[in-house]
Design an enzyme around this catalytic site. Sequence first.
Site, mmCIF file in Angstrom:
data_model
loop_
_atom_site.group_PDB
_atom_site.id
_atom_site.type_symbol
_atom_site.label_atom_id
_atom_site.label_comp_id
_atom_site.label_asym_id
_atom_site.label_seq_id
_atom_site.Cartn_x
_atom_site.Cartn_y
_atom_site.Cartn_z
ATOM 1 N N GLU A 22 0.885 -1.081 0.162
ATOM 2 C CA GLU A 22 0.004 -0.104 -0.054
ATOM 3 C C GLU A 22 0.834 1.221 0.028
ATOM 4 O O GLU A 22 1.842 1.335 0.659
ATOM 5 C CB GLU A 22 -0.837 0.015 1.094
ATOM 6 C CG GLU A 22 -1.917 1.071 0.972
ATOM 7 C CD GLU A 22 -2.830 1.202 2.488
ATOM 8 O OE1 GLU A 22 -2.837 0.367 3.072
ATOM 9 O OE2 GLU A 22 -3.757 2.071 2.122
ATOM 10 N N GLY A 59 3.363 2.175 10.904
ATOM 11 C CA GLY A 59 3.050 1.293 12.289
ATOM 12 C C GLY A 59 2.722 -0.248 11.787
ATOM 13 O O GLY A 59 3.387 -0.932 12.345
ATOM 14 N N ALA A 60 1.922 -0.378 10.920
ATOM 15 C CA ALA A 60 1.722 -1.625 10.394
ATOM 16 C C ALA A 60 0.832 -1.879 9.253
ATOM 17 O O ALA A 60 0.368 -0.700 8.814
ATOM 18 C CB ALA A 60 0.641 -2.379 11.607
ATOM 19 N N GLU A 77 -5.450 -3.059 12.740
ATOM 20 C CA GLU A 77 -5.109 -3.896 11.504
ATOM 21 C C GLU A 77 -6.324 -5.140 11.395
ATOM 22 O O GLU A 77 -6.734 -5.320 10.070
ATOM 23 C CB GLU A 77 -3.802 -4.323 11.510
ATOM 24 C CG GLU A 77 -2.440 -3.179 11.626
ATOM 25 C CD GLU A 77 -2.830 -1.903 10.665
ATOM 26 O OE1 GLU A 77 -3.317 -2.212 9.536
ATOM 27 O OE2 GLU A 77 -2.361 -0.749 11.332
ATOM 28 N N GLU A 107 -9.654 4.179 6.383
ATOM 29 C CA GLU A 107 -8.702 4.590 7.609
ATOM 30 C C GLU A 107 -9.552 5.368 8.633
ATOM 31 O O GLU A 107 -9.635 5.220 9.910
ATOM 32 C CB GLU A 107 -7.768 5.295 6.989
ATOM 33 C CG GLU A 107 -6.567 4.432 6.206
ATOM 34 C CD GLU A 107 -6.223 3.289 6.942
ATOM 35 O OE1 GLU A 107 -6.290 3.169 8.014
ATOM 36 O OE2 GLU A 107 -5.700 2.458 6.051
HETATM 37 N N1 B3K Z 1 -3.105 0.782 5.737
HETATM 38 C C1 B3K Z 1 -1.615 0.952 6.318
HETATM 39 C C2 B3K Z 1 -0.871 2.343 5.835
HETATM 40 C C3 B3K Z 1 -0.319 2.168 4.508
HETATM 41 C C4 B3K Z 1 0.426 3.583 4.314
HETATM 42 C C5 B3K Z 1 1.204 3.480 2.959
HETATM 43 N N2 B3K Z 1 2.052 4.582 2.798
HETATM 44 C C6 B3K Z 1 -1.747 0.928 7.780
HETATM 45 C C7 B3K Z 1 -3.192 1.239 8.120
HETATM 46 O O1 B3K Z 1 -3.487 2.039 8.373
HETATM 47 O O2 B3K Z 1 -3.718 0.455 8.952
HETATM 48 ZN ZN ZN Z 2 -5.540 1.679 8.946
#
Ligand code: B3K
Ligand code: ZN
Length: 877
Positions: A130, A270-271, A307, A329
């Site tokens: 991502e 973070g993850a 997550e 998000e």
């Molecule tokens: N979806 C990922 C974040 C990805 C960032 C890419 N540059 C983590 C999260 O928000 O859960």
């Molecule tokens: Zn997220």
Amino acid sequence: MKDAQPRTIYLKDYRAPDYWIDRTDLKVDLHEGQSRVEATLSLRVNEAHWTPGQPLPPLELQGSELVLEGAWVDGVALGADEYQLTEQGLVIQAPSARFELRTRCRIEPQNNTSLEGLYKSNGMFCTQCEAEGFRKITYYLDRPDVMSVFSCRISADQIRYPVLLSNGNEIDRGVLEEGRHWVQWHDPFPKPAYLFALVAGDLQHVSDQFVTRSGRTVTLQLYTEPRNIGKCDHAIDSLKRAMRWDEEVYGREYDLDIFMIVAVDHFNMGAMENKGLNIFNSSCVLASADTATDASFQRIEAIVAHEYFHNWSGNRVTCRDWFQLSLKEGFTVFRDAEFSADMNSRAVKRIEDVSLLRTAQFAEDAGPMAHPVRPDSYMEISNFYTLTVYEKGAEVVRMIHRLLGAEAFRRGSDLYFERHDGQAVTVEDFVRAMEEASGIDLTQFRRWYEQAGTPRVTVSDSYDSASGRYSLHFSQSCPATPGQVSKLPFHIPIAVGLLDAEGHDLLPDSTRLVELTEAQQTVHFEAISERPVPSLLRGFSAPVKLSYDYSDAQLAFLMANDSDAFNRWDASQQLCVRVLQRMVPQYLEGTPLKVDGVLTEAFSALLRAPVSDPAALETMLVLPAEAYLAEISEPVEVEAIHAAREALANHLAERFAPEFEHLYRDSQLEGAYQPTAEHMALRSLKNAALGYLARGSDAGVELAHQQYRAANNMTDRFRALATLVHCERGSARALAKSCLQDFYDNFKNDPQVIELWLSVQASCQRDGALERVQALMAHEAFDAGNPNKLRSLIGVFCSQNSIGFHSGEGAGYRFLADQVIELDQRNPQIASRLVTPLTRLRKYPAARQQQMREQLQRIFTHSLSPDLYEVVSKSLQ
Ligand code: B3K
Ligand code: ZN
């Protein structure tokens, strides 16, 4: 200056893809030098874009940093004139409406320092796709609306990489010649490429099980390097709590038979919620009492849940395009915040989240990168993983929850998940589901997704004792932001309470939800027996800057009496802010700094009352952060803010030494460390008291030293260390130095602890901060290739050490610019995040502004990544 300016992408230009990819079969052959990726794609033309009999549109696949070795269409190799390699990727002419394309590419993960795509961390292979990392693995339609069923066969050296993981279920494995082996994975759920993941390494795992409410047994595994195997329990426990919570609160069950998490040391954020195979930054998943603070125990619980929750809000129902990022998000942050509130103290969680929003998101909303929760354009999507998309996006979902009520919101989320399962959808689809399930019209509310900037709400009141009518007069406005000069009124839910002279709620049910929709609006409350004190925006019911002309005495009254815990805290903050803002001009005029008596009395009442909620009390003892004070000032007088805050803290330390001593003694815990909410609350209160005690006397400094030595957990040890390092008293100097050394000697092999060690030094505001940071960059503990180390040292220094960063005639700005220029070559995502403090230039007095501008201009003379180009160019506009 870069001549080829990155292209701007607009939401209004969205167009569905010309082709779909029904199946994606990958063969990834991992080697130390060149790795190979063979991708077989089952393609099908998008019939909405093509009429039989007409020529088929060209297939344009994205690819970056790939070496194409061959391409085959329906098994036949393409000649050199049958495909084109462009700057964006690979273009071929489709032979028919359905066909199979096979490509073979070479990549070099070991040289991939961007930590995007396939790369190596501490000898293991891992991925981060991502938003647009998959195109660094193979040529693909790398966009979230192309959902495909993936299978992946990984082969690698058996000794170096005994563990080979990908999404879904393991379906086969075997041994190859030359000490190599392979594992075949299959994920039955169609997904966009950004959710693909692959891991290969010498890893161990802990295993557990979760039985879903429909009775299916799910295997849970957390993989890490062998040295960290003792740090996995908390994450696994958190995961099980999150799985249960999502069943109970949202009716969402996990869908695969296995859920895996892998801890990785080199990670840009973070993850990542890859389907069935979450990849985590080690610092967001590994914890033990000896090595992790309470704050990181809580952070891990929240991120593991976040997550996991994406499995529905993001994976099963995904985003149509990246402008819809907040769809997954913002919603998922709201979900994890409610989970954390249910697991811990609801009020404290809200206070923490609002503090972050008001400090950092409001600053973003007021800066050159301000954008709506659903942006309408971007140059580099990585720059839009922002506090606005995440935190303000969560506030927007929270407002929907408040406007609809919990039951209708749940009907809305059920409808959304059921209607869109397996689809890539938009914010509009989410809002429509909420409307349909509740019957509530959210037409005007949608502006929260469209308009950037933090709305201002000004409130005044009037009371007619004869009729018993109390009226609140609201007016709202929103400042201009880049590309949006004028704004239309928002639909703002404002939770209001009215307090009588005894501090009791006057309204039936204590709180009334006022729905502000006009620029000016008056709301009446009938049968109010006395002129009340209003308690406004309870629970921070909307992400706005609200002002009402309270007297100091009214704030102290609310601080003591409001039935809303959030507003009690907010009143204490507002009172502190007032007092501090009066001290700033005193500092600038060179007159002695004076703390107002009302604040002292309010603290006296607070500290003498029996402690009913230690966590809430602690939040009130923490003075507003310098970064928050900066956000609400224009221009920001760095030294004056710092001096005022120090003077206030010292005043409280002196005035309430006996009370802090009692708090310290009464909050001691016996026995083994437990990361429970109750114990965490007591530890945080004790350590807040310790901070004041160490300010107040040399005996307090000695107490911190004793605590450092006697601590049986990292929270107490680290808070004692931080107290010594940040303490201005002479007696703390030598102790801080020896404890820092001792801490390093004991924990130098633990990267997560060393991150704490770097950050506590980076945030130390004593003279010579920049030199100390530069010296630490040369220390063996620092690694410029590791984002966590960069954030702990350079990030913390530039964003949390205002005195250090802004001192020395722009030396801090030059330092940051140098770091960012160099880093941009290796890791553009981190470079573009680290530069943020320079983008706030317009907040500062002219001389500083000019120095900051010069450094931004200097950065801009280099050939920049699209990431950094976008941020710097917008900051200079
Ligand atoms: N979806 C990922 C974040 C990805 C960032 C890419 N540059 C983590 C999260 O928000 O859960
Ligand atoms: Zn997220």
